[in-house]
Scaffold this motif. Structure first.
Motif, short mmCIF file in Angstrom:
data_model
loop_
_atom_site.label_atom_id
_atom_site.label_comp_id
_atom_site.label_asym_id
_atom_site.label_seq_id
_atom_site.Cartn_x
_atom_site.Cartn_y
_atom_site.Cartn_z
N ARG A 123 6.61 5.27 3.00
CA ARG A 123 5.84 4.04 3.21
C ARG A 123 6.31 3.31 4.45
O ARG A 123 5.51 2.73 5.20
CB ARG A 123 5.93 3.16 1.97
CG ARG A 123 5.09 3.70 0.81
CD ARG A 123 5.38 3.02 -0.50
NE ARG A 123 4.54 3.57 -1.57
CZ ARG A 123 4.85 3.55 -2.85
NH1 ARG A 123 6.00 3.00 -3.24
NH2 ARG A 123 4.03 4.07 -3.75
N ILE A 147 4.85 5.16 7.42
CA ILE A 147 3.43 4.82 7.58
C ILE A 147 3.29 3.45 8.24
O ILE A 147 2.46 3.26 9.15
CB ILE A 147 2.72 4.83 6.20
CG1 ILE A 147 2.64 6.26 5.66
CG2 ILE A 147 1.31 4.24 6.32
CD1 ILE A 147 2.19 6.34 4.21
N ALA A 148 4.11 2.50 7.80
CA ALA A 148 4.07 1.16 8.39
C ALA A 148 4.45 1.19 9.87
O ALA A 148 3.84 0.51 10.71
CB ALA A 148 4.99 0.22 7.62
N ARG A 157 1.54 2.55 11.85
CA ARG A 157 0.45 1.57 11.96
C ARG A 157 0.80 0.49 12.98
O ARG A 157 -0.05 0.01 13.73
CB ARG A 157 0.15 0.96 10.59
CG ARG A 157 -0.64 1.90 9.68
CD ARG A 157 -1.09 1.14 8.43
NE ARG A 157 -2.00 1.90 7.61
CZ ARG A 157 -3.31 2.00 7.81
NH1 ARG A 157 -3.86 1.39 8.85
NH2 ARG A 157 -4.07 2.70 7.00
N TRP A 185 0.68 9.72 1.65
CA TRP A 185 0.13 9.53 2.98
C TRP A 185 -1.38 9.32 2.95
O TRP A 185 -1.90 8.49 3.71
CB TRP A 185 0.50 10.72 3.87
CG TRP A 185 1.85 10.53 4.47
CD1 TRP A 185 3.06 10.80 3.88
CD2 TRP A 185 2.14 9.97 5.74
NE1 TRP A 185 4.08 10.45 4.72
CE2 TRP A 185 3.54 9.94 5.88
CE3 TRP A 185 1.36 9.50 6.79
CZ2 TRP A 185 4.18 9.45 7.01
CZ3 TRP A 185 1.98 9.02 7.94
CH2 TRP A 185 3.38 9.00 8.04
N GLU A 225 -3.01 7.90 0.60
CA GLU A 225 -3.19 6.52 0.14
C GLU A 225 -2.88 5.54 1.26
O GLU A 225 -3.56 4.52 1.43
CB GLU A 225 -2.29 6.26 -1.07
CG GLU A 225 -2.49 4.90 -1.72
CD GLU A 225 -3.90 4.68 -2.23
OE1 GLU A 225 -4.40 3.54 -2.13
OE2 GLU A 225 -4.53 5.65 -2.71
N GLY A 226 -1.84 5.85 2.06
CA GLY A 226 -1.48 4.97 3.17
C GLY A 226 -2.53 4.93 4.26
O GLY A 226 -2.59 3.97 5.04
#
Length: 416
Positions: free
Chosen positions: A235, A238-239, A242, A272, A274-275
Motif C-alpha cells: 500500500r 502504491i501511494a 500515485r 494492487w 484494488e489500489g
C-alpha cells in the motif's frame, strides 16, 4: 678494434630491438585497459572508445599478448563486479574477484583462439587482412550469442547507437563492418570515418524520448525493495507511485523497478488491483514467481481489471541468480533462464521490448526483441548491490544506445 666496434653496435641494435619488441607488447595492453575504462564508464557518448579494441587485438604481436589485450579490456570494463558481488553477499572482495576472473575466461579464450598473426609479403598481408576480418566477425557473433554471449559484456557493437543513431539494422551492419575493417591495414580510414561520425553524433546528440503517457519511477529502497511482503509495504508503494504521477495526470502506464513487488501471489495481485481501482493506469513492475524448480524473475502488468505475468527474464545474472548446476544435480533452485522466450509483449496497445537488469549488458536479448519491431523499450533493474560502482550507469548507457540505434523511446526504472 673494427671487429669490437661492430660487435658493440650489434649488441646495441639487439638491445634496441628487444626494447622495441617489449613496448610493442606492452602498449596494446595499456591502450586496451584505457579504452575499456573510458568506453564503459557509464557515459553513453563515450561508448565509441570500445571501437579501438578490435584494432589493439589485431595489432598484438603474439597470441599471448592478444589474450592479455582482451583480458585488460574486459576486466576493466567489468571492474564494478567484485565490489558488486561483495555488496550482494555482504562479504569481502574475494568471491567477487573469483567471479570476475572466471567471467572473463570465455571472452579471453574466444579472442585468443581466433587471433591471427600478421602476414609477411604484400600478397600474404592481403590474405591475412581478409582472414583476420572474418575471424573478428566470428568473434563478434560468438560473443553476442549463447553460450559465450552469456558473459558477452562490453561488446563493441553497443556503440552503434552513438555512431549510427536511428539507422536500425543498417546501423548495426555498418558498425559490424567498421569493427572488422579496424582489424585490417585499412584501419586508419575506418578510424577517420567512425571518428567523424562520433563527433557529428556528439554535437547533435539527443537522448531517447519517453513515449506519451508512460512514466518510469525510480526508487531508493536499497536491499529492502520487495523483501517485505506485508500489505503495508504494497500500500505504501502504491501511494508512492500515485504521488509520483500526480503531476502528470495524462499518465496511463507506470513502470516500477525489478523486484519491486517481491513474490507474485494472488493476494499481491488483488491488493494492487484494488489500489488502482477507479483509474485507467497500467503498472509494469518486477516480481518473482516461485515454482518447485526455482523461481522466475518476471515483469507483471496490473490494472484495475486484470493482473498477469507479462515477461519471463531470458538471462538472469549468472552465478548469483542463474545457477544451472542446481538443476543438473536435481537439487532445484535459482532463477530460471528463458533464453529465447517472450522477446516482445503487449501493454496498453504498445508492443514492448522488455529488458531486465543483466539483459541490458549483453547483446542477444536486445537484438532478439528488435526482430519483433517493438514500439518502446522497457528497461528495469534493481541495482542496490551496485553501490560505489558504475554498473547501473553502464546498464542505462547501454539501454539508451540500443534505443537510439533503433529510434525507439525507452522507459527505465531502477532501484538503488
Amino acid at each position: 678494434m673494427a671487429w669490437r666496434g661492430r660487435s658493440s653496435l650489434s649488441i646495441r641494435d639487439r638491445g634496441g630491438s628487444h626494447l622495441n619488441d617489449r613496448w610493442k607488447s606492452i602498449l596494446p595492453i595499456i591502450a586496451s585497459i584505457a579504452c575499456g575504462w573510458i568506453g564503459w564508464s557509464g557515459e553513453v557518448l563515450l561508448l565509441p572508445f570500445a571501437v579501438v579494441f578490435p584494432l589493439l587485438w589485431a595489432m598484438a604481436p603474439s597470441r599471448t599478448i592478444a589474450a592479455l589485450v582482451a583480458a585488460g579490456y574486459f576486466l576493466v570494463a567489468s571492474r564494478g563486479l567484485p565490489q558488486g558481488v561483495a555488496n550482494f553477499y555482504a562479504t569481502d572482495l574475494w568471491p567477487g574477484l573469483a567471479l570476475w576472473v572466471t567471467a572473463s575466461a570465455s571472452f579471453v579464450m574466444v579472442h585468443a583462439v581466433f587471433w591471427k598473426p600478421h602476414g609477411g609479403d604484400a600478397s600474404g598481408r592481403k590474405g591475412t587482412d581478409a582472414a583476420r576480418a572474418v575471424r573478428y566477425l566470428m568473434v563478434m557473433v560468438l560473443m553476442a550469442l549463447p553460450p559465450f554471449g552469456i558473459t558477452g559484456w562490453a561488446h563493441p557493437l553497443a556503440a552503434a547507437g552513438v555512431l549510427f543513431p536511428g539507422w536500425g539494422w543498417w546501423g548495426l551492419l555498418a558498425m559490424a563492418t567498421g569493427l572488422t575493417v579496424m582489424t585490417t591495414r585499412f584501419w586508419p580510414a575506418a578510424a577517420i570515418i567512425l571518428g567523424g561520425l562520433w563527433l557529428w553524433s556528439a554535437a547533435s546528440w539527443t537522448g531517447p524520448r519517453l513515449p506519451d503517457a508512460w512514466m518510469g519511477v525510480d526508487l531508493e529502497q536499497a536491499h529492502n525493495l520487495g523483501r517485505d511482503g506485508s500489505l503495508t509495504y504494497h500500500r505504501d508503494l502504491i501511494a508512492t507511485m500515485r504521488r509520483r504521477i500526480a503531476a502528470h495526470p495524462d499518465t496511463h502506464v507506470v513502470v516500477l523497478p525489478e523486484s519491486a513487488l517481491g513474490f507474485w501471489t494472488p493476494t499481491v495481485a488483488r491488493v494492487w488491483q484494488e489500489g488502482l481501482r477507479g483509474s485507467d493506469i497500467t503498472v509494469i513492475a518486477g516480481a518473482a514467481v516461485i515454482d518447485p524448480r526455482g523461481y522466475d524473475n518476471v515483469m507483471v502488468a496490473i490494472s484495475a481489471d486484470a493482473a498477469k505475468v507479462l515477461y519471463h527474464e531470458r538471462m538472469p545474472v549468472p552465478g548469483s541468480m542463474w545457477q544451472p548446476w542446481l538443476q543438473w544435480t536435481g537439487r532445484g533452485g535459482g532463477a530460471q533462464a528463458d533464453f529465447f522466450g517472450n522477446p516482445a509483449v503487449e501493454v496498453d496497445g504498445f508492443k514492448v521490448g522488455p529488458l531486465i537488469c543483466y539483459e541490458q549488458l549483453i547483446v542477444w536479448p536486445v537484438l532478439q526483441s528488435m526482430l519483433h519491431a517493438p514500439e518502446v523499450i522497457v528497461a528495469v533493474g534493481n541495482g542496490w548491490w551496485t553501490e560505489n560502482t558504475s554498473i547501473v550507469a553502464i546498464q542505462k548507457a547501454s539501454s539508451v544506445a540500443w534505443a537510439r540505434l533503433f529510434g525507439l523511446p525507452v522507459v527505465m526504472a531502477f532501484n538503488t
